[in-house]
Write a protein that holds these residues in place. Structure first.
Motif, PDB file in Angstrom:
ATOM      1  N   LEU A  91       0.832  -1.201   0.000  1.00 12.95           N
ATOM      2  CA  LEU A  91       0.000   0.000   0.000  1.00 12.95           C
ATOM      3  C   LEU A  91       0.870   1.256   0.000  1.00 12.95           C
ATOM      4  O   LEU A  91       0.607   2.208  -0.744  1.00 12.95           O
ATOM      5  N   ILE A  92       1.914   1.248   0.817  1.00 18.56           N
ATOM      6  CA  ILE A  92       2.810   2.402   0.902  1.00 18.56           C
ATOM      7  C   ILE A  92       3.631   2.557  -0.374  1.00 18.56           C
ATOM      8  O   ILE A  92       3.849   3.666  -0.867  1.00 18.56           O
ATOM      9  N   ASP A  93       4.080   1.420  -0.930  1.00 21.53           N
ATOM     10  CA  ASP A  93       5.040   1.436  -2.040  1.00 21.53           C
ATOM     11  C   ASP A  93       4.415   1.234  -3.415  1.00 21.53           C
ATOM     12  O   ASP A  93       5.137   0.984  -4.378  1.00 21.53           O
ATOM     13  N   VAL A 115      -7.179  -0.084  -3.617  1.00 26.03           N
ATOM     14  CA  VAL A 115      -6.611   0.297  -2.330  1.00 26.03           C
ATOM     15  C   VAL A 115      -7.576  -0.051  -1.197  1.00 26.03           C
ATOM     16  O   VAL A 115      -7.158  -0.545  -0.139  1.00 26.03           O
ATOM     17  N   LYS A 116      -8.869   0.169  -1.399  1.00 26.66           N
ATOM     18  CA  LYS A 116      -9.859  -0.147  -0.366  1.00 26.66           C
ATOM     19  C   LYS A 116      -9.865  -1.641  -0.058  1.00 26.66           C
ATOM     20  O   LYS A 116      -9.904  -2.048   1.107  1.00 26.66           O
ATOM     21  N   GLN A 117      -9.829  -2.475  -1.080  1.00 26.97           N
ATOM     22  CA  GLN A 117      -9.808  -3.919  -0.872  1.00 26.97           C
ATOM     23  C   GLN A 117      -8.564  -4.338  -0.103  1.00 26.97           C
ATOM     24  O   GLN A 117      -8.632  -5.188   0.788  1.00 26.97           O
ATOM     25  N   ALA A 118      -7.426  -3.750  -0.438  1.00 30.88           N
ATOM     26  CA  ALA A 118      -6.179  -4.083   0.245  1.00 30.88           C
ATOM     27  C   ALA A 118      -6.226  -3.662   1.706  1.00 30.88           C
ATOM     28  O   ALA A 118      -5.728  -4.379   2.588  1.00 30.88           O
ATOM     29  N   ARG A 119      -6.833  -2.525   1.993  1.00 30.34           N
ATOM     30  CA  ARG A 119      -6.928  -2.060   3.384  1.00 30.34           C
ATOM     31  C   ARG A 119      -7.817  -2.976   4.221  1.00 30.34           C
ATOM     32  O   ARG A 119      -7.494  -3.276   5.379  1.00 30.34           O
TER      33      ARG A 119
END
Length: 312
Positions: A91-93, A115-119
């Motif tokens: 997410l950061i990279d 990004v939402k799914q990853a969070r």
């Protein structure tokens, strides 16, 4: 635009071909599995082994048997938290990963996940790790939580220091303290700190080998690492860190009252690390990856000796 899209599709196809997640996992689960690196178990092995060393050394210090329940808990926790760490790191990279040949096919830069799914996935993995942590005593729980700030800052270190592997070592080696904390509810002996130092040096060494795969891309986009810092002296520096790992592991074994079987495990560990240094080819990415992955076997040799010490 079409050329870029076709290149991206090819990168994704190359990245996923042959992995077990693409032959056994449901279609919807595959991007999550790749995000957590379930198809690349070396990461959780390297996170787990200092935990297992610590459990075995704590058993020897206590004069009892290895706690099998603790071994299982650390196994589950290592898989969950390594996956959470990879998810957080990606997410950061994600913008950096899109510029590196080896990482641009990961689920976030390639668009397989949002990004939402990853969070959400990150939260689920972190909750799993918390459930595992709550099975230990109060001191071990607080100690485990104490590692979170180090984990949180690690992805940013490659932007601000030439030594991000030190921070990785601090995080990945935390388990060297946890086994003692789980057994005794305290860290009032020298052994866990000596083992922690050994694991940190081991981590710096093997992750420098790993970082040699990305030197060219890292130089282009400004990502810093010990591989770039050491340059032509990399083989010598890795050898020094591995030697430090062996030395501190020996001191930890002595502080725990270890004997011949622990010494044999340490010898196997030392020989394996020596082989890695002697045969290192920094310019050969494929060989660097092979040697990096072989550290699982090095760590298991040490663990086997520590366990035998408690049984015989």
């Amino acid at each position: 635009m079409n050329e870029t899209t076709n290149h991206l599709k090819k990168s994704v196809a190359d990245a996923v071909s042959g992995h077990w997640v693409d032959t056994r996992a449901p279609e919807w689960l595959r991007p999550y599995a790749r995000l957590a690196r379930w198809d690349r178990p070396i990461g959780w092995w390297l996170l787990l082994l200092p935990c297992w060393w610590s459990v075995a050394l704590a058993a020897n210090l206590a004069g009892g048997a290895v706690n099998l329940w603790h071994l299982l808990l650390f196994l589950i926790g290592a898989v969950a938290m390594r996956g959470a760490g990879c998810t957080y790191n990606d997410l950061i990279d994600r913008d950096i990963d899109a510029q590196v040949a080896r990482t641009r096919s990961r689920p976030l830069p390639s668009g397989q996940l949002t990004v939402k799914q990853a969070r959400i996935f990150l939260l689920l993995q972190a909750l799993t790790g918390m459930v595992v942590l709550l099975q230990f005593n109060r001191f071990a729980i607080l100690l485990g939580l104490g590692s979170l700030p180090i984990v949180a800052v690690y992805p940013f270190m490659k932007r601000i220091t030439d030594w991000p592997q030190i921070v990785l070592g601090l995080a990945f080696s935390w388990g060297a303290l946890m086994g003692f904390a789980a057994r005794f509810g305290a860290l009032d002996q020298a052994a866990p700190y000596l083992l922690y130092a050994a694991a940190i040096m081991w981590t710096i060494g093997y992750d420098t080998i790993y970082a040699h795969q990305d030197q060219e891309d890292d130089a282009l986009i400004g990502v810093r690492s010990t591989a770039r810092t050491f340059g032509a002296s990399s083989q010598i520096m890795i050898g020094l860190f591995f030697a430090g790992a062996v030395l501190f592991a020996a001191l930890a074994i002595m502080a725990s009252g270890g004997g011949i079987y622990a010494a044999l495990g340490l010898t196997g560990f030392a020989v394996h690390l020596g082989w890695q240094v002697a045969s290192l080819q920094p310019g050969n990415a494929e060989r660097c990856l092979m040697q990096f992955r072989s550290n699982r076997n090095a760590g298991l040799l040490l663990f086997a000796g520590l366990v035998l010490e408690t049984l015989i």
